[in-house]
Design a protein around this motif. Structure first.
Motif, PDB file in Angstrom:
ATOM      1  N   ALA A 181       0.820  -1.210   0.000  1.00  0.00           N
ATOM      2  CA  ALA A 181       0.000   0.000   0.000  1.00  0.00           C
ATOM      3  C   ALA A 181       0.857   1.265   0.000  1.00  0.00           C
ATOM      4  CB  ALA A 181      -0.935   0.002   1.209  1.00  0.00           C
ATOM      5  N   ARG A 182       2.123   1.149   0.396  1.00  0.00           N
ATOM      6  CA  ARG A 182       2.979   2.339   0.402  1.00  0.00           C
ATOM      7  C   ARG A 182       3.182   2.886  -1.010  1.00  0.00           C
ATOM      8  NH1 ARG A 182       7.731  -0.093   4.389  1.00  0.00           N
ATOM      9  NH2 ARG A 182       6.321  -0.676   6.113  1.00  0.00           N
ATOM     10  N   ARG A 183       3.112   1.992  -1.994  1.00  0.00           N
ATOM     11  CA  ARG A 183       3.328   2.432  -3.373  1.00  0.00           C
ATOM     12  C   ARG A 183       2.129   3.206  -3.930  1.00  0.00           C
ATOM     13  NH1 ARG A 183       5.709  -3.392  -5.535  1.00  0.00           N
ATOM     14  NH2 ARG A 183       7.507  -3.480  -4.126  1.00  0.00           N
ATOM     15  N   LEU A 184       1.005   3.194  -3.216  1.00  0.00           N
ATOM     16  CA  LEU A 184      -0.179   3.902  -3.681  1.00  0.00           C
ATOM     17  C   LEU A 184      -0.339   5.274  -3.032  1.00  0.00           C
ATOM     18  CD1 LEU A 184      -2.765   0.954  -3.648  1.00  0.00           C
ATOM     19  CD2 LEU A 184      -1.304   1.742  -5.519  1.00  0.00           C
ATOM     20  N   LEU A 185       0.540   5.596  -2.111  1.00  0.00           N
ATOM     21  CA  LEU A 185       0.438   6.885  -1.425  1.00  0.00           C
ATOM     22  C   LEU A 185       0.859   8.024  -2.345  1.00  0.00           C
ATOM     23  CD1 LEU A 185       1.764   6.286   2.197  1.00  0.00           C
ATOM     24  CD2 LEU A 185      -0.549   6.926   1.518  1.00  0.00           C
ATOM     25  N   ALA A 186       0.119   9.124  -2.274  1.00  0.00           N
ATOM     26  CA  ALA A 186       0.464  10.354  -2.988  1.00  0.00           C
ATOM     27  C   ALA A 186       0.398  11.501  -2.004  1.00  0.00           C
ATOM     28  CB  ALA A 186      -0.490  10.580  -4.155  1.00  0.00           C
ATOM     29  N   GLN A 187       0.851  12.654  -2.427  1.00  0.00           N
ATOM     30  CA  GLN A 187       0.782  13.825  -1.559  1.00  0.00           C
ATOM     31  C   GLN A 187      -0.681  14.136  -1.231  1.00  0.00           C
ATOM     32  OE1 GLN A 187       3.265  15.553  -0.153  1.00  0.00           O
ATOM     33  NE2 GLN A 187       4.730  14.120  -1.067  1.00  0.00           N
ATOM     34  N   PRO A 188      -0.986  14.535   0.020  1.00  0.00           N
ATOM     35  CA  PRO A 188      -2.382  14.783   0.370  1.00  0.00           C
ATOM     36  C   PRO A 188      -3.040  15.841  -0.498  1.00  0.00           C
ATOM     37  CG  PRO A 188      -0.909  15.160   2.254  1.00  0.00           C
ATOM     38  CD  PRO A 188      -0.071  14.659   1.151  1.00  0.00           C
ATOM     39  N   GLY A 189      -2.295  16.897  -0.841  1.00  0.00           N
ATOM     40  CA  GLY A 189      -2.868  17.942  -1.684  1.00  0.00           C
ATOM     41  C   GLY A 189      -3.250  17.435  -3.056  1.00  0.00           C
ATOM     42  N   VAL A 190      -2.474  16.479  -3.581  1.00  0.00           N
ATOM     43  CA  VAL A 190      -2.770  15.902  -4.893  1.00  0.00           C
ATOM     44  C   VAL A 190      -4.079  15.117  -4.849  1.00  0.00           C
ATOM     45  CG1 VAL A 190      -1.980  14.264  -6.630  1.00  0.00           C
ATOM     46  CG2 VAL A 190      -0.351  15.830  -5.571  1.00  0.00           C
ATOM     47  N   VAL A 191      -4.262  14.315  -3.804  1.00  0.00           N
ATOM     48  CA  VAL A 191      -5.462  13.487  -3.694  1.00  0.00           C
ATOM     49  C   VAL A 191      -6.694  14.360  -3.467  1.00  0.00           C
ATOM     50  CG1 VAL A 191      -6.521  11.561  -2.470  1.00  0.00           C
ATOM     51  CG2 VAL A 191      -4.046  11.635  -2.765  1.00  0.00           C
ATOM     52  N   VAL A 192      -6.573  15.368  -2.614  1.00  0.00           N
ATOM     53  CA  VAL A 192      -7.706  16.262  -2.351  1.00  0.00           C
ATOM     54  C   VAL A 192      -8.085  17.020  -3.619  1.00  0.00           C
ATOM     55  CG1 VAL A 192      -8.375  18.351  -1.096  1.00  0.00           C
ATOM     56  CG2 VAL A 192      -7.269  16.462   0.112  1.00  0.00           C
ATOM     57  N   MET A 193      -7.089  17.486  -4.363  1.00  0.00           N
ATOM     58  CA  MET A 193      -7.371  18.210  -5.595  1.00  0.00           C
ATOM     59  C   MET A 193      -7.990  17.284  -6.634  1.00  0.00           C
ATOM     60  SD  MET A 193      -4.788  20.694  -7.729  1.00  0.00           S
ATOM     61  CE  MET A 193      -4.644  21.801  -6.343  1.00  0.00           C
ATOM     62  N   ALA A 194      -7.541  16.033  -6.689  1.00  0.00           N
ATOM     63  CA  ALA A 194      -8.132  15.073  -7.624  1.00  0.00           C
ATOM     64  C   ALA A 194      -9.588  14.810  -7.272  1.00  0.00           C
ATOM     65  CB  ALA A 194      -7.338  13.773  -7.604  1.00  0.00           C
ATOM     66  N   GLY A 195      -9.897  14.720  -5.989  1.00  0.00           N
ATOM     67  CA  GLY A 195     -11.286  14.537  -5.582  1.00  0.00           C
ATOM     68  C   GLY A 195     -12.158  15.712  -5.977  1.00  0.00           C
ATOM     69  N   SER A 196     -11.649  16.911  -5.783  1.00  0.00           N
ATOM     70  CA  SER A 196     -12.379  18.110  -6.185  1.00  0.00           C
ATOM     71  C   SER A 196     -12.596  18.139  -7.696  1.00  0.00           C
ATOM     72  CB  SER A 196     -11.617  19.357  -5.734  1.00  0.00           C
ATOM     73  OG  SER A 196     -12.264  20.533  -6.123  1.00  0.00           O
ATOM     74  N   ALA A 197     -11.575  17.765  -8.458  1.00  0.00           N
ATOM     75  CA  ALA A 197     -11.685  17.745  -9.913  1.00  0.00           C
ATOM     76  C   ALA A 197     -12.744  16.750 -10.382  1.00  0.00           C
ATOM     77  CB  ALA A 197     -10.328  17.400 -10.532  1.00  0.00           C
ATOM     78  N   ALA A 198     -12.781  15.580  -9.760  1.00  0.00           N
ATOM     79  CA  ALA A 198     -13.769  14.570 -10.153  1.00  0.00           C
ATOM     80  C   ALA A 198     -15.187  15.069  -9.909  1.00  0.00           C
ATOM     81  CB  ALA A 198     -13.522  13.276  -9.376  1.00  0.00           C
ATOM     82  N   ALA A 199     -15.411  15.737  -8.781  1.00  0.00           N
ATOM     83  CA  ALA A 199     -16.747  16.252  -8.478  1.00  0.00           C
ATOM     84  C   ALA A 199     -17.151  17.341  -9.463  1.00  0.00           C
ATOM     85  CB  ALA A 199     -16.775  16.787  -7.046  1.00  0.00           C
ATOM     86  N   LEU A 200     -16.230  18.234  -9.795  1.00  0.00           N
ATOM     87  CA  LEU A 200     -16.532  19.290 -10.758  1.00  0.00           C
ATOM     88  C   LEU A 200     -16.805  18.721 -12.145  1.00  0.00           C
ATOM     89  CD1 LEU A 200     -13.853  21.907  -9.655  1.00  0.00           C
ATOM     90  CD2 LEU A 200     -16.321  22.132  -9.403  1.00  0.00           C
ATOM     91  N   ALA A 201     -16.004  17.747 -12.546  1.00  0.00           N
ATOM     92  CA  ALA A 201     -16.222  17.116 -13.848  1.00  0.00           C
ATOM     93  C   ALA A 201     -17.597  16.475 -13.926  1.00  0.00           C
ATOM     94  CB  ALA A 201     -15.137  16.068 -14.103  1.00  0.00           C
ATOM     95  N   ALA A 202     -18.061  15.940 -12.807  1.00  0.00           N
ATOM     96  CA  ALA A 202     -19.365  15.282 -12.791  1.00  0.00           C
ATOM     97  C   ALA A 202     -20.493  16.300 -12.917  1.00  0.00           C
ATOM     98  CB  ALA A 202     -19.516  14.461 -11.508  1.00  0.00           C
TER      99      ALA A 202
END
Length: 441
Positions: A177-198
């Motif tokens: 699971a360590r290989r799936l970790l990303a920076q918290p800001g990247v994940v939060v921004m990706a979540g925001s982007a997905a919601a906006l795209a929807a």
């Protein structure tokens, strides 16, 4: 001073060779380190970012369906006109009471987005974000002038933060699971982007809106944002269908004369956007002295007064309520007189400023699109241009770019939500002119 010498990986003593190594050929295979890095990025996108986006797409579809059914329930009790006039007062009062009783206090999406650039996980904690999304539902569902992209961004970012916390816990127990970790800001921004795209039905525009800040793109976060937007968009349309957000009545074609007309429209949008921002600051300055419920009640009374002209003159058309997509659709049909379009602009501008000054919660992107569309409709009718609806959309892009200090995102948003590629060039001209003329906030 000895010249610096380029070396190939693996040289034992780079300073011993007096001749620089040749630059690698374009056909050179990537090094093993680069291959591993690419593999790690692909694994992270496939196993973390894409599922995150799909999950948020489902959440956004269910949330938007709930808000729409709530609005229909309010307006379907046989007194539609009276409801359209009276419910914004109820909504703002309930929003103010909810924010005070829940301990959230005054809420601002712009403030949270700025804070998230430094403290993403602390800013978008799950339960407070759900509380803010509930405040958005009260504001928008009862007819406040705000956009559904507000609750979408809070929910998307909060789900992204929860995904990061989940993988961080897994990484403490499982090595893979360590290989799936990303920076918290990247994940939060990706979540925001997905919601906006929807909610926008626009995957590229959703990713750009999440990553663009004051005209600059955060390129290191753009790739995961795009991936999350794609999966969020696909999950959303699987539930809600793929109908474009702004369906244009006809196809447009590129004409040099209309590109020239886009410049004065962009300058006009800059002036109107500057007035809107000043009015919003004025309202917040004077109403912020009151407690939240009193502020909300006073602003709600103002929204009732602003809703009266629309209810009497254009029954059934929500001029001041919600994000304004119905009003944009009405303007795209053509035939709107310049005086009517300017009335729409004045009412929507005042209602949006009063909603947020009074403590309402939601997004300002869709109301900005609506205000720009009204100004574009007035300009189009006055200039007598030959493609009805074109400058409605160009004005929407320019006004939104001026308000949100964004160059590229409004143009991409326009192209994706209408499917009209011919809009891009005049929209670029108008948006750049509005961006440059409006100046920083």
């Amino acid at each position: 001073m000895a010249p610096e010498i380029e070396t190939e990986p693996g040289d034992e003593n780079p300073l011993a060779s007096p001749v620089p190594s040749p630059s690698p050929s374009p056909l050179t295979l990537p090094t093993r380190v680069r291959s591993l890095r690419v593999l790690a990025q692909a694994r992270r996108l496939a196993l973390a970012v894409l599922p995150l986006g799909a999950c948020i797409g489902v959440v956004a579809a269910l949330a938007l369906t709930g808000i729409e059914r709530f609005e229909a329930l309010l307006q379907g009790q046989g007194l539609r006109t009276a409801a359209m006039v009276a419910t914004p007062l109820v909504g703002l009062l309930l929003t103010g009471l909810w924010l005070q009783l829940s301990g959230l206090g005054e809420v601002s999406l712009g403030h949270d987005l700025a804070e998230a650039r430094h403290h993403p996980l602390g800013t978008f904690r799950f339960l407070p974000s759900l509380g803010k999304a509930a405040a958005c539902a009260l504001t928008i569902g009862f007819g406040g002038s705000a956009g559904v992209e507000g609750p979408a961004r809070w929910l998307g970012a909060a789900v992204g933060a929860q995904f990061h916390r989940l993988f961080r816990r897994l990484a403490r127990r499982f090595r893979w699971a360590r290989r799936l970790l990303a920076q918290p800001g990247v994940v939060v921004m990706a979540g925001s982007a997905a919601a906006l795209a929807a909610v926008f039905r626009a995957p590229i525009a959703g990713a750009l809106l999440a990553t663009e800040h004051d005209g600059d793109l955060s390129t290191d976060r753009l790739a995961p944002a795009l991936a999350a937007s794609a999966s969020g968009f696909l999950a959303f349309i699987a539930i809600r269908g793929g109908t474009p957000l702004l369906g244009a009545a006809s196809s447009y074609h590129l004409v040099a004369r209309e590109i020239l007309w886009a410049l004065p429209l962009g300058l006009g949008c800059a002036v109107a956007a500057s007035f809107y921002r000043r009015l919003l600051r004025f309202g917040r300055h004077h109403l912020s002295r009151l407690p939240l419920p009193a502020r909300a009640g006073l602003a709600g009374l103002g929204l009732m007064i602003l809703a009266l002209p629309g209810a009497w003159l254009w029954p059934g058309l929500p001029v001041t309520q919600g994000g304004g997509i119905e009003l944009v659709t009405h303007l795209l049909r053509g035939g709107t007189l310049p005086s009517q379009a300017l009335a729409f602009l004045a009412l929507k501008l005042a209602a949006t400023a009063l909603t947020f000054a009074g403590g309402g919660v939601g997004g300002t992107w869709l109301p900005s699109v609506t205000m720009g569309a009204a100004l574009g409709a007035a300009f189009e009718a006055w200039a007598g241009l030959g493609q009805p609806g074109l400058f409605v959309l160009v004005g929407a892009s320019a006004f939104t770019g001026a308000v949100h200090r964004s160059l590229l995102t409004p143009v991409v948003f326009l192209a994706e939500t209408t499917g009209q590629a011919a809009l891009v060039v005049p929209a670029l001209v108008a948006t750049v002119a509005a961006y440059q003329a409006s100046g920083p906030e």
